[in-house]
Design a protein around this motif. Sequence first.
Motif, PDB file in Angstrom:
ATOM      1  N   ALA A  17      18.319   8.669   0.919  1.00  0.00           N
ATOM      2  CA  ALA A  17      18.592   7.395   0.200  1.00  0.00           C
ATOM      3  C   ALA A  17      17.424   6.762  -0.037  1.00  0.00           C
ATOM      4  O   ALA A  17      17.502   6.285  -1.281  1.00  0.00           O
ATOM      5  N   ALA A  18      16.473   6.763   0.628  1.00  0.00           N
ATOM      6  CA  ALA A  18      15.564   6.176   0.073  1.00  0.00           C
ATOM      7  C   ALA A  18      14.564   6.756  -1.183  1.00  0.00           C
ATOM      8  O   ALA A  18      14.096   6.242  -2.152  1.00  0.00           O
ATOM      9  N   ALA A  19      14.611   8.020  -1.220  1.00  0.00           N
ATOM     10  CA  ALA A  19      13.975   8.961  -2.166  1.00  0.00           C
ATOM     11  C   ALA A  19      14.929   8.609  -3.322  1.00  0.00           C
ATOM     12  O   ALA A  19      14.397   8.666  -4.605  1.00  0.00           O
ATOM     13  N   ALA A  20      16.274   8.332  -3.337  1.00  0.00           N
ATOM     14  CA  ALA A  20      17.064   8.331  -4.210  1.00  0.00           C
ATOM     15  C   ALA A  20      16.780   6.955  -4.976  1.00  0.00           C
ATOM     16  O   ALA A  20      17.005   6.614  -6.268  1.00  0.00           O
ATOM     17  N   ALA A  21      16.526   5.665  -4.041  1.00  0.00           N
ATOM     18  CA  ALA A  21      16.525   4.563  -4.415  1.00  0.00           C
ATOM     19  C   ALA A  21      15.083   4.545  -5.290  1.00  0.00           C
ATOM     20  O   ALA A  21      15.081   3.714  -6.413  1.00  0.00           O
ATOM     21  N   LEU A  22      14.241   5.404  -4.779  1.00  0.00           N
ATOM     22  CA  LEU A  22      12.908   5.419  -5.582  1.00  0.00           C
ATOM     23  C   LEU A  22      12.961   6.294  -6.929  1.00  0.00           C
ATOM     24  O   LEU A  22      12.061   6.348  -7.679  1.00  0.00           O
ATOM     25  N   GLY A  23      14.117   7.129  -6.946  1.00  0.00           N
ATOM     26  CA  GLY A  23      14.137   7.895  -8.260  1.00  0.00           C
ATOM     27  C   GLY A  23      13.263   9.349  -7.939  1.00  0.00           C
ATOM     28  O   GLY A  23      12.869   9.708  -8.928  1.00  0.00           O
ATOM     29  N   VAL A  24      13.059   9.737  -6.759  1.00  0.00           N
ATOM     30  CA  VAL A  24      12.074  10.828  -6.579  1.00  0.00           C
ATOM     31  C   VAL A  24      13.066  11.872  -6.059  1.00  0.00           C
ATOM     32  O   VAL A  24      13.779  11.812  -5.342  1.00  0.00           O
ATOM     33  N   LEU A  28      11.963   1.274   1.340  1.00  0.00           N
ATOM     34  CA  LEU A  28      11.327   1.186   2.469  1.00  0.00           C
ATOM     35  C   LEU A  28      11.897   0.122   3.358  1.00  0.00           C
ATOM     36  O   LEU A  28      11.984   0.463   4.917  1.00  0.00           O
ATOM     37  N   GLY A  29      12.424  -0.809   2.976  1.00  0.00           N
ATOM     38  CA  GLY A  29      13.142  -1.879   3.800  1.00  0.00           C
ATOM     39  C   GLY A  29      14.345  -1.251   4.272  1.00  0.00           C
ATOM     40  O   GLY A  29      14.938  -1.516   5.429  1.00  0.00           O
ATOM     41  N   GLY A  30      15.047  -0.402   3.552  1.00  0.00           N
ATOM     42  CA  GLY A  30      16.376   0.041   3.918  1.00  0.00           C
ATOM     43  C   GLY A  30      16.111   1.015   5.016  1.00  0.00           C
ATOM     44  O   GLY A  30      16.888   1.336   6.187  1.00  0.00           O
ATOM     45  N   MET A  31      15.111   1.839   5.019  1.00  0.00           N
ATOM     46  CA  MET A  31      14.666   2.834   6.087  1.00  0.00           C
ATOM     47  C   MET A  31      14.397   2.032   7.363  1.00  0.00           C
ATOM     48  O   MET A  31      14.759   2.493   8.543  1.00  0.00           O
ATOM     49  N   ALA A  32      13.512   0.950   7.263  1.00  0.00           N
ATOM     50  CA  ALA A  32      13.172  -0.015   8.347  1.00  0.00           C
ATOM     51  C   ALA A  32      14.613  -0.512   9.065  1.00  0.00           C
ATOM     52  O   ALA A  32      14.801  -0.639  10.380  1.00  0.00           O
ATOM     53  N   ARG A  75       0.836  -1.173   0.056  1.00  0.00           N
ATOM     54  CA  ARG A  75       0.149   0.106   0.143  1.00  0.00           C
ATOM     55  C   ARG A  75       0.931   1.170   0.002  1.00  0.00           C
ATOM     56  O   ARG A  75       0.550   2.349  -0.551  1.00  0.00           O
ATOM     57  N   LEU A  76       2.053   1.221   0.768  1.00  0.00           N
ATOM     58  CA  LEU A  76       2.767   2.403   0.789  1.00  0.00           C
ATOM     59  C   LEU A  76       3.330   2.668  -0.533  1.00  0.00           C
ATOM     60  O   LEU A  76       3.696   3.752  -1.196  1.00  0.00           O
ATOM     61  N   ILE A  77       4.014   1.392  -1.122  1.00  0.00           N
ATOM     62  CA  ILE A  77       4.525   1.626  -2.552  1.00  0.00           C
ATOM     63  C   ILE A  77       3.645   2.217  -3.535  1.00  0.00           C
ATOM     64  O   ILE A  77       3.962   3.229  -4.335  1.00  0.00           O
ATOM     65  N   ALA A  78       2.352   1.805  -3.469  1.00  0.00           N
ATOM     66  CA  ALA A  78       1.455   2.378  -4.265  1.00  0.00           C
ATOM     67  C   ALA A  78       1.206   3.944  -4.029  1.00  0.00           C
ATOM     68  O   ALA A  78       0.987   4.702  -4.941  1.00  0.00           O
ATOM     69  N   LEU A  79       1.079   4.478  -2.841  1.00  0.00           N
ATOM     70  CA  LEU A  79       1.134   5.618  -2.379  1.00  0.00           C
ATOM     71  C   LEU A  79       2.205   6.337  -3.141  1.00  0.00           C
ATOM     72  O   LEU A  79       2.273   7.618  -3.596  1.00  0.00           O
ATOM     73  N   LEU A  80       3.557   5.775  -2.885  1.00  0.00           N
ATOM     74  CA  LEU A  80       4.488   6.431  -3.383  1.00  0.00           C
ATOM     75  C   LEU A  80       4.654   6.578  -5.005  1.00  0.00           C
ATOM     76  O   LEU A  80       5.131   7.727  -5.376  1.00  0.00           O
ATOM     77  N   LEU A  81       4.337   5.590  -5.583  1.00  0.00           N
ATOM     78  CA  LEU A  81       4.636   5.366  -6.975  1.00  0.00           C
ATOM     79  C   LEU A  81       3.377   5.128  -8.022  1.00  0.00           C
ATOM     80  O   LEU A  81       3.561   5.077  -9.062  1.00  0.00           O
ATOM     81  N   GLY A  82       2.288   4.723  -7.324  1.00  0.00           N
ATOM     82  CA  GLY A  82       1.047   4.646  -8.002  1.00  0.00           C
ATOM     83  C   GLY A  82       0.957   2.997  -8.298  1.00  0.00           C
ATOM     84  O   GLY A  82       1.794   2.158  -7.770  1.00  0.00           O
ATOM     85  N   ASP A  83       0.070   2.779  -9.358  1.00  0.00           N
ATOM     86  CA  ASP A  83      -0.122   1.543  -9.776  1.00  0.00           C
ATOM     87  C   ASP A  83       0.589   0.975 -10.847  1.00  0.00           C
ATOM     88  O   ASP A  83       0.875   1.977 -11.634  1.00  0.00           O
ATOM     89  N   GLY A  84       0.515  -0.171 -11.437  1.00  0.00           N
ATOM     90  CA  GLY A  84       1.130  -0.627 -12.637  1.00  0.00           C
ATOM     91  C   GLY A  84       2.621  -0.245 -12.992  1.00  0.00           C
ATOM     92  O   GLY A  84       2.963  -0.103 -13.834  1.00  0.00           O
ATOM     93  N   ARG A 134      13.068  -1.235  -6.328  1.00  0.00           N
ATOM     94  CA  ARG A 134      13.325   0.121  -5.853  1.00  0.00           C
ATOM     95  C   ARG A 134      12.714   0.389  -4.617  1.00  0.00           C
ATOM     96  O   ARG A 134      13.254   0.840  -3.477  1.00  0.00           O
ATOM     97  N   ALA A 135      11.321   0.462  -4.644  1.00  0.00           N
ATOM     98  CA  ALA A 135      10.597   0.690  -3.564  1.00  0.00           C
ATOM     99  C   ALA A 135      10.868  -0.400  -2.398  1.00  0.00           C
ATOM    100  O   ALA A 135      10.774   0.213  -1.012  1.00  0.00           O
TER     101      ALA A 135
END
Length: 175
Positions: free
Chosen positions: A168-175, A143-147, A121-130, A138-139
């Motif tokens: 680092a999490a934002a960089a991994a996500l590319g945002v 998220l795992g790295g932050m935990a 659900r967090l991944i969908a909030l961050l990056l959407g669906d599909g 990357r997501a």
Amino acid sequence: MARPSDTRARIQAVARELFARQGVQNTSLRQISDRLGITKPALYYHFTSRDDLVRSIVQPLLDDMERFVSSRKPGGDPRALLGDYFDLIWRHREVIVMMVRELSVLSYLDLGNRMMEWRQRLIALLLGDGLTTTQRVRATIALGGMADCSVEYADLPIEEVKPTAVEAAAAALGV
């Protein structure tokens, strides 16, 4: 005389610390009651078993996580979401340490499956669906790295950990 809720909270605090340090299975109710200077029957007045005590410690994380993912809307600022998520896991880092130290804790309240659902659900909030496989990987790393940072650096001040973890999490996500 302490109010029952005060005693209950003291029991949870000592148990959380001992569970994180020694593991759930290696911590007896006797150790907890001795550390608090109360009798074992007094502990049983508040918690019927060690499992009941573990559930009571894990439940606030479950409640906070459910509120967090349910209250967010898609399309928000990803960095703000990552920062807020880090604050949440940092608040519950002792419970997360407890789970990492003893993976059997994940069986309490079906925690493993619930955490995977929240992550999706967090991944969908961050990056959407599909999402592509690359985006999902990357997501997961973000998220795992932050935990992992909340566990690895739990003894440091949040101000030393959060900015780097979120960046680092934002960089991994590319945002």
